[in-house]
Design an enzyme around this catalytic site. Structure first.
Site, PDB file in Angstrom:
ATOM      1  N   LYS A 263      43.221  16.760  79.732  1.00 30.34           N
ATOM      2  CA  LYS A 263      42.846  16.108  80.987  1.00 30.34           C
ATOM      3  C   LYS A 263      44.070  15.693  81.798  1.00 30.34           C
ATOM      4  O   LYS A 263      43.986  15.541  83.013  1.00 30.34           O
ATOM      5  CB  LYS A 263      41.926  14.935  80.699  1.00 30.34           C
ATOM      6  CG  LYS A 263      40.555  15.448  80.204  1.00 30.34           C
ATOM      7  CD  LYS A 263      39.527  14.374  80.045  1.00 30.34           C
ATOM      8  CE  LYS A 263      38.161  14.972  79.737  1.00 30.34           C
ATOM      9  NZ  LYS A 263      38.095  15.600  78.383  1.00 30.34           N
TER      10      LYS A 263
HETATM   11  C1  LIG Z   1      37.119  16.497  77.968  1.00 30.79           C
HETATM   12  C2  LIG Z   1      37.434  17.266  76.731  1.00 30.79           C
HETATM   13  C3  LIG Z   1      36.758  18.478  76.412  1.00 30.79           C
HETATM   14  C4  LIG Z   1      35.614  19.030  77.249  1.00 30.79           C
HETATM   15  O1  LIG Z   1      36.056  19.482  78.518  1.00 30.79           O
HETATM   16  P1  LIG Z   1      34.998  19.722  79.699  1.00 30.79           P
HETATM   17  O2  LIG Z   1      35.808  20.064  80.894  1.00 30.79           O
HETATM   18  O3  LIG Z   1      34.234  18.431  79.844  1.00 30.79           O
HETATM   19  O4  LIG Z   1      34.104  20.854  79.268  1.00 30.79           O
HETATM   20  C5  LIG Z   1      37.149  19.165  75.283  1.00 30.79           C
HETATM   21  N1  LIG Z   1      38.140  18.708  74.476  1.00 30.79           N
HETATM   22  C6  LIG Z   1      38.799  17.551  74.743  1.00 30.79           C
HETATM   23  C7  LIG Z   1      39.852  17.090  73.810  1.00 30.79           C
HETATM   24  C8  LIG Z   1      38.483  16.801  75.879  1.00 30.79           C
HETATM   25  O5  LIG Z   1      39.152  15.647  76.132  1.00 30.79           O
END
Ligand SMILES: *Cc1c(COP(=O)(O)O)cnc(C)c1O
Length: 466
Positions: free
Chosen positions: A112
């Site tokens: 993120k």
């Molecule tokens: C947010 C997250 C996901 C999922 O990503 P999306 O964009 O919501 O599909 C997968 N793995 C981790 C570690 C995350 O923080």
């Protein structure tokens, strides 16, 4: 570039307005009115470029009219300068056809950061231009909160209030939020669950006076700018593995469908993406939707991959819109039906549009553990549980063996070290860049999970508009 709403009735907006708005006023999500096209020659010209230069080329068409190329380059340089690996998102080879794209070298150890570090820069730039101020309010089960706080800490034009369920995020996740002592950062531990925290935030956004008074904004992945930033690493990885002259498949551990939708966008732009594997844990609404057309909400089951414990995937609406023929009025009706009954069937057009590119897999706890062990045995890699769901799905998928398969590694193993230790017997150490996390001072409020307590806390500290 102009953006239109998936529900057909909000006004079209430029990139700057879309970034600050988040959700469209008709309840839909913004998507570009058309996909920028990259020819084989354009893609070939990305070979050998740095991450930042790749980002500038890939994102320039999306920000046209709101940022010059120089401005975009400055913001990307600032955002990606905070990553601890020179390649920003390095590729690691596991065997002759499987690769991992490591997206966790940012400040808070999950993918993120790639999007939120840029979003923090964009907010600052656009708010200074308008001399305006934003109040970000969010609820987090861990990764989004820490990445958002890191991205806006110390910025003048933004305050951030982040709610987390007390005692229900990991120590690493909590400390990554609560040890940021900048004056514009407010952490709130709620006596309640994540769903309770989320419901409080939703109620605040539904309070039109409160929302306008403090110019409330969200940072979840419905924000188009976040998705746009994620398109970049699909190009970056594919070019390194031979695109445009060779197709590449990607496997993506999925929750809100943001990360994998960015892969769909890359494909629409001309990148030769052979397949996108949507990897879910046992919370499998997306797997059921893509394999059977059944999008119906179940109960959330807690797993070792909390960032994928989701039963409604907000960004899926963008795929339904684009793959289903871009009929916003019809989609608005379909989504209202879903919101009322918590279930819907995909239309044939939506199913066929998705089937061209996507496949899906549901991976349970055993599948996840086996993938973690395989990564260690095959390549000496200690991987996190979310990435392991992606890798398990990649290894199951029916893909031509001559095509390289890239699994997106979405978190550093140390962020989920208890689960990693349970599965592999190895406890991954925290990387040096967060090494003194457990020695730092923490600061956060503890509040009862009531609307009155939380709004009073925010109203006392947030900056009113005007
Ligand atoms: C947010 C997250 C996901 C999922 O990503 P999306 O964009 O919501 O599909 C997968 N793995 C981790 C570690 C995350 O923080």
């Amino acid at each position: 570039m102009q953006y239109v709403s998936t529900r057909g009735s909000a006004p079209a907006l430029g990139f700057e307005d879309v970034t600050l708005a988040g959700l469209a006023s008709d309840g839909g999500l913004y998507v570009p009115e058309s996909w920028p096209q990259f020819s084989a020659a354009d893609i070939r010209a990305l070979a050998g470029l740095s991450y930042v230069e790749t980002a500038v080329r890939v994102m320039a068409p999306f920000v046209a009219g709101s940022l010059s190329e120089e401005e975009l380059r400055d913001l990307c340089t600032a955002a990606y300068g905070r990553f601890s690996h020179d390649a920003v998102t390095p590729l690691v080879q596991l065997d002759n056809r499987h690769w991992m794209l490591e997206l966790f070298h940012g400040p808070t150890l999950a993918f993120k950061d790639v999007a939120l570090q840029l979003l923090g820069q964009l907010f600052e730039r656009f708010l200074s231009r308008r001399d305006d101020h934003l109040t970000i309010v969010g609820a987090t089960s861990g990764d989004t909160g820490s990445a958002a706080i890191d991205a806006v800490a110390g910025r003048e034009k933004v305050d951030i209030f982040m709610l987390h369920p007390e005692g229900r995020v990991s120590d690493v996740q909590r400390r990554q939020m609560t040890t940021v002592l900048a004056p514009n950062v407010y952490n709130i531990a709620i006596d309640g669950s994540f769903d309770d925290a989320q419901a409080l935030v939703k109620r605040m956004f539904n309070d039109a006076d409160f929302k306008a008074r403090f110019n409330l904004s969200a940072v979840n992945s419905i924000n188009w700018a976040r998705l746009m930033a994620q398109v970049v690493y699909y190009f970056y990885a594919a070019v390194r593995l031979g695109a445009p002259d060779r197709p590449i498949a990607f496997s993506v551990p999925t929750g809100n469908f943001g990360d994998v939708f960015a892969g769909y966008v890359a494909s629409k732009m001309g990148l030769p993406v052979a397949r996108l594997v949507v990897a879910t844990n046992v919370n499998d609404i997306l797997h059921r939707a893509l394999s059977e057309g059944d999008y119906s909400q179940g109960q959330v089951v807690p797993t070792a991959t909390p960032s994928m414990d989701i039963q409604v995937s907000s960004n899926f609406e963008r795929l339904l819109f684009d793959a289903g023929g871009r009929d916003g009025v019809a989609l608005a009706q379909q989504m209202q039906g879903f919101e009322a009954s918590k279930a819907m069937r995909l239309t044939n057009a939506q199913r066929e549009g998705a089937a061209n590119l996507f496949t899906s897999a549901r991976i349970d706890a055993d599948g996840m553990t086996m993938a973690m062990r395989w990564a260690f045995d095959a390549a000496g890699q200690v991987i996190d549980p979310h990435s392991a769901i992606g890798l398990a799905a990649a290894r199951e998928a029916d893909i031509d063996p001559s095509i390289p398969v890239v699994t997106l590694a979405t978190a550093h193993a140390a962020k989920f070290r208890d689960a990693v230790e349970r599965a592999t017997g190895t406890r991954p150490p925290l990387p040096a860049r967060v090494g003194d996390l457990f020695a730092r001072e923490e600061s956060y409020a503890k509040l009862p999970g009531t609307f009155e307590a939380v709004t009073a806390y925010v109203a006392e500290r947030a900056t009113p508009r005007g």
